[in-house]
Design an enzyme around this catalytic site. Structure first.
Site, PDB file in Angstrom:
ATOM      1  N   HIS A  62      -6.146  -8.511   4.339  1.00  0.00           N
ATOM      2  CA  HIS A  62      -6.256  -8.745   2.935  1.00  0.00           C
ATOM      3  C   HIS A  62      -7.075  -9.965   2.879  1.00  0.00           C
ATOM      4  O   HIS A  62      -6.548 -11.127   2.627  1.00  0.00           O
ATOM      5  CB  HIS A  62      -4.539  -9.226   2.216  1.00  0.00           C
ATOM      6  CG  HIS A  62      -3.911  -7.996   2.570  1.00  0.00           C
ATOM      7  ND1 HIS A  62      -3.806  -7.070   1.425  1.00  0.00           N
ATOM      8  CD2 HIS A  62      -3.007  -7.373   3.382  1.00  0.00           C
ATOM      9  CE1 HIS A  62      -2.975  -5.927   1.695  1.00  0.00           C
ATOM     10  NE2 HIS A  62      -2.385  -6.199   3.017  1.00  0.00           N
ATOM     11  N   TYR A 129      -2.144  -0.188  -3.516  1.00  0.00           N
ATOM     12  CA  TYR A 129      -0.992   0.463  -3.223  1.00  0.00           C
ATOM     13  C   TYR A 129      -1.006   1.631  -4.497  1.00  0.00           C
ATOM     14  O   TYR A 129      -0.306   2.701  -4.149  1.00  0.00           O
ATOM     15  CB  TYR A 129       0.202  -0.293  -3.672  1.00  0.00           C
ATOM     16  CG  TYR A 129       0.824  -1.358  -2.600  1.00  0.00           C
ATOM     17  CD1 TYR A 129       0.091  -1.530  -1.606  1.00  0.00           C
ATOM     18  CD2 TYR A 129       2.340  -1.597  -2.735  1.00  0.00           C
ATOM     19  CE1 TYR A 129       0.642  -2.208  -0.486  1.00  0.00           C
ATOM     20  CE2 TYR A 129       2.680  -2.467  -1.823  1.00  0.00           C
ATOM     21  CZ  TYR A 129       1.813  -2.713  -0.368  1.00  0.00           C
ATOM     22  OH  TYR A 129       2.590  -3.595   0.386  1.00  0.00           O
ATOM     23  N   ARG A 162       7.789  -0.270  -4.393  1.00  0.00           N
ATOM     24  CA  ARG A 162       6.647  -0.735  -4.973  1.00  0.00           C
ATOM     25  C   ARG A 162       5.394   0.254  -5.157  1.00  0.00           C
ATOM     26  O   ARG A 162       4.417  -0.061  -5.845  1.00  0.00           O
ATOM     27  CB  ARG A 162       5.838  -2.096  -4.168  1.00  0.00           C
ATOM     28  CG  ARG A 162       6.720  -3.224  -4.250  1.00  0.00           C
ATOM     29  CD  ARG A 162       6.397  -4.075  -3.236  1.00  0.00           C
ATOM     30  NE  ARG A 162       6.762  -3.593  -1.915  1.00  0.00           N
ATOM     31  CZ  ARG A 162       6.182  -4.102  -0.797  1.00  0.00           C
ATOM     32  NH1 ARG A 162       5.546  -5.489  -0.994  1.00  0.00           N
ATOM     33  NH2 ARG A 162       6.591  -3.617   0.544  1.00  0.00           N
ATOM     34  N   HIS A 194      -0.026   2.521   3.641  1.00  0.00           N
ATOM     35  CA  HIS A 194       1.309   1.576   3.740  1.00  0.00           C
ATOM     36  C   HIS A 194       2.531   2.572   3.517  1.00  0.00           C
ATOM     37  O   HIS A 194       2.758   3.211   2.658  1.00  0.00           O
ATOM     38  CB  HIS A 194       1.242   0.707   2.558  1.00  0.00           C
ATOM     39  CG  HIS A 194       2.652  -0.147   2.209  1.00  0.00           C
ATOM     40  ND1 HIS A 194       2.869  -1.497   2.767  1.00  0.00           N
ATOM     41  CD2 HIS A 194       3.705   0.402   1.635  1.00  0.00           C
ATOM     42  CE1 HIS A 194       3.728  -1.763   2.505  1.00  0.00           C
ATOM     43  NE2 HIS A 194       4.372  -1.057   1.794  1.00  0.00           N
ATOM     44  N   ARG A 226       8.120  -1.232  11.507  1.00  0.00           N
ATOM     45  CA  ARG A 226       8.746  -2.048  10.448  1.00  0.00           C
ATOM     46  C   ARG A 226      10.272  -2.089  10.600  1.00  0.00           C
ATOM     47  O   ARG A 226      11.029  -3.025  10.327  1.00  0.00           O
ATOM     48  CB  ARG A 226       8.243  -1.644   8.863  1.00  0.00           C
ATOM     49  CG  ARG A 226       8.539  -0.533   8.442  1.00  0.00           C
ATOM     50  CD  ARG A 226       8.348  -0.312   6.965  1.00  0.00           C
ATOM     51  NE  ARG A 226       8.455  -1.375   6.207  1.00  0.00           N
ATOM     52  CZ  ARG A 226       7.614  -2.059   5.307  1.00  0.00           C
ATOM     53  NH1 ARG A 226       6.428  -1.643   5.346  1.00  0.00           N
ATOM     54  NH2 ARG A 226       7.974  -3.106   4.784  1.00  0.00           N
ATOM     55  N   ASP A 284      -2.504  -7.368   9.338  1.00  0.00           N
ATOM     56  CA  ASP A 284      -2.044  -7.647   7.776  1.00  0.00           C
ATOM     57  C   ASP A 284      -2.458  -8.960   7.529  1.00  0.00           C
ATOM     58  O   ASP A 284      -1.626  -9.630   6.747  1.00  0.00           O
ATOM     59  CB  ASP A 284      -0.661  -7.202   7.755  1.00  0.00           C
ATOM     60  CG  ASP A 284      -0.242  -6.945   6.287  1.00  0.00           C
ATOM     61  OD1 ASP A 284      -1.122  -6.613   5.630  1.00  0.00           O
ATOM     62  OD2 ASP A 284       0.989  -6.528   5.994  1.00  0.00           O
ATOM     63  N   SER A 288       0.953 -10.695   2.280  1.00  0.00           N
ATOM     64  CA  SER A 288       2.228 -11.143   2.060  1.00  0.00           C
ATOM     65  C   SER A 288       3.439 -10.290   2.468  1.00  0.00           C
ATOM     66  O   SER A 288       3.133  -8.904   2.712  1.00  0.00           O
ATOM     67  CB  SER A 288       2.775 -11.348   0.484  1.00  0.00           C
ATOM     68  OG  SER A 288       2.902  -9.934  -0.230  1.00  0.00           O
TER      69      SER A 288
END
Length: 387
Positions: A62, A129, A162, A194, A226, A284, A288
């Site tokens: 990012h 996203y 999200r 993602h 994850r 990444d 955040s």
């Protein structure tokens, strides 16, 4: 000119002790011994007891910062040149994330061009996203064909609260446009996905692959470590021929000490006979890393670190006993091939002079990007434009 003498070279395969000559921004010659006219202006680096490997490719960063899930004050800062170079990263792929409103494609392309001017290679994904995909030219295919830095679509979110929850048909349209854009411009046209903690997991990607002619290699799902369920499904997905990306900054509980360890995940994946060529690591960086409770409420935030990229590769070598030539592929040759970065990822004559020199303890000593020394003997030689 830069002449590196008597250094052990991993290209990433081990080719032994060599001399490496850099002219301009290219690797000009690799040989057992290179002798040059002493009247030439040459920078000579003594490579004795050191290791030379390709510069690192971090293909999910990012670069504008990320986040904002906890409000405006939680927007993470932009990355800087030395955030990357001091950790061996000479090529970076920038992306937007959750916020495709206050961070835009115009901002992203400008940041990419700025990093290029400072001396490293930078590419970007179009979109964020959200679906519909927010592009620079209002068209995915046009973005990829017409904008030099744009190599694909990302970071499109699936299986996440999200996400915009695109349908299978929506995903097919995105993949089709990206694929044709890539074909017509000789770029990857990859879709960087993602993957969240939701129930869908890889299902939508697999439905696209099973019900259309779009190949599984058109997708690069990230955050595959994850949680245990995502990792389990990632192994199945890779066995079908898909690419999987492990996020080295991830803080979700998984393998040991309450944190994901990509080095351990890499070892497990290889033990399952999944080809190393299907695996990449990304940091990444500056993204955040929000924490949510079971009801989706924001409860905290960490920030992705570019330093984690090589740390996990080094852990794979030292702690998991994965050979150097295999471990470094996940941040050099593999992303270069998957993303069609033709002059990146390997130490070869006429390739870009992106080089990392390691001490014998595998610590980063010197970093060369496009033939320019950025870090030398662990000291920053080229600094950020604004200190």
């Amino acid at each position: 000119m830069i002449l590196i003498k008597n250094i052990e070279v991993y290209a990433p395969e081990k080719i032994g002790e060599k001399d490496v000559l850099i002219t301009g921004n290219k690797i000009y010659k690799i040989s057992n011994e290179i002798s040059l006219n002493t009247n030439l202006k040459i920078k000579v680096i003594d490579g004795k007891n050191k290791i030379l490997i390709p510069g690192f490719i971090d293909s999910h960063v990012h670069i504008l910062g990320g986040g904002g899930e906890g409000g405006y004050k939680t927007r993470t800062p932009e990355i800087t040149l030395t955030d990357l170079t001091k950790h061996g990263i000479t090529t970076v792929i920038g992306c937007l994330g959750t916020d495709g409103t206050t961070r835009t494609m115009s901002n992203l392309i400008a940041k990419a061009k700025g990093l290029k001017e400072e001396g490293i290679s930078c590419y970007i994904y179009t979109g964020s996203y959200q679906f519909p995909v927010k592009t620079l030219t209002q068209n995915i295919q046009d973005d990829i064909i017409l904008i030099e830095e744009i190599i694909g679509v990302g970071e499109l979110a699936l299986s996440d609260h999200r996400s915009s929850h695109p349908s299978i048909e929506d995903l097919v349209k995105v993949a089709s446009q990206a694929r044709v854009g890539g074909i017509l411009s000789n770029k990857a046209g990859i879709i960087n996905i993602h993957l969240g903690d939701g129930k869908e997991n890889f299902s939508k990607i697999l439905q696209v692959v099973e019900n259309t002619e779009i190949p599984i290699t058109q997708f690069l799902p990230t955050h595959c470590t994850r949680n245990p369920k995502v990792f389990e499904e990632a192994l199945k997905y890779a066995k079908k021929g898909g690419y999987i990306d492990f996020t080295t900054s991830t803080t979700h509980k998984f393998l040991e000490n309450g944190e994901t360890k990509c080095s351990k995940a890499l070892k497990i994946t290889l033990e399952k006979n999944i080809p190393i060529e299907n695996i990449t690591f990304t940091s990444d960086g500056q993204g955040s890393l929000p924490k949510f409770d079971s009801k989706g409420n924001f409860i905290g935030l960490d920030i992705g670190k570019s330093s984690s990229l090589y740390e996990e590769v080094k852990n794979a070598i030292i702690k998991e006993n994965i050979p150097i030539e295999k471990a470094i592929k996940v941040i050099t040759e593999n992303p270069a091939k998957i993303l069609k970065l033709k002059n990146k990822g390997t130490i070869e004559e006429q390739k870009d002079a992106d080089i990392v020199i390691l001490d014998k303890d595998l610590e980063i000593n010197t970093v060369i990007s496009m033939g320019k020394i950025m870090i030398e003997n662990k000291k920053i030689k080229v600094k950020n434009t604004f200190i």
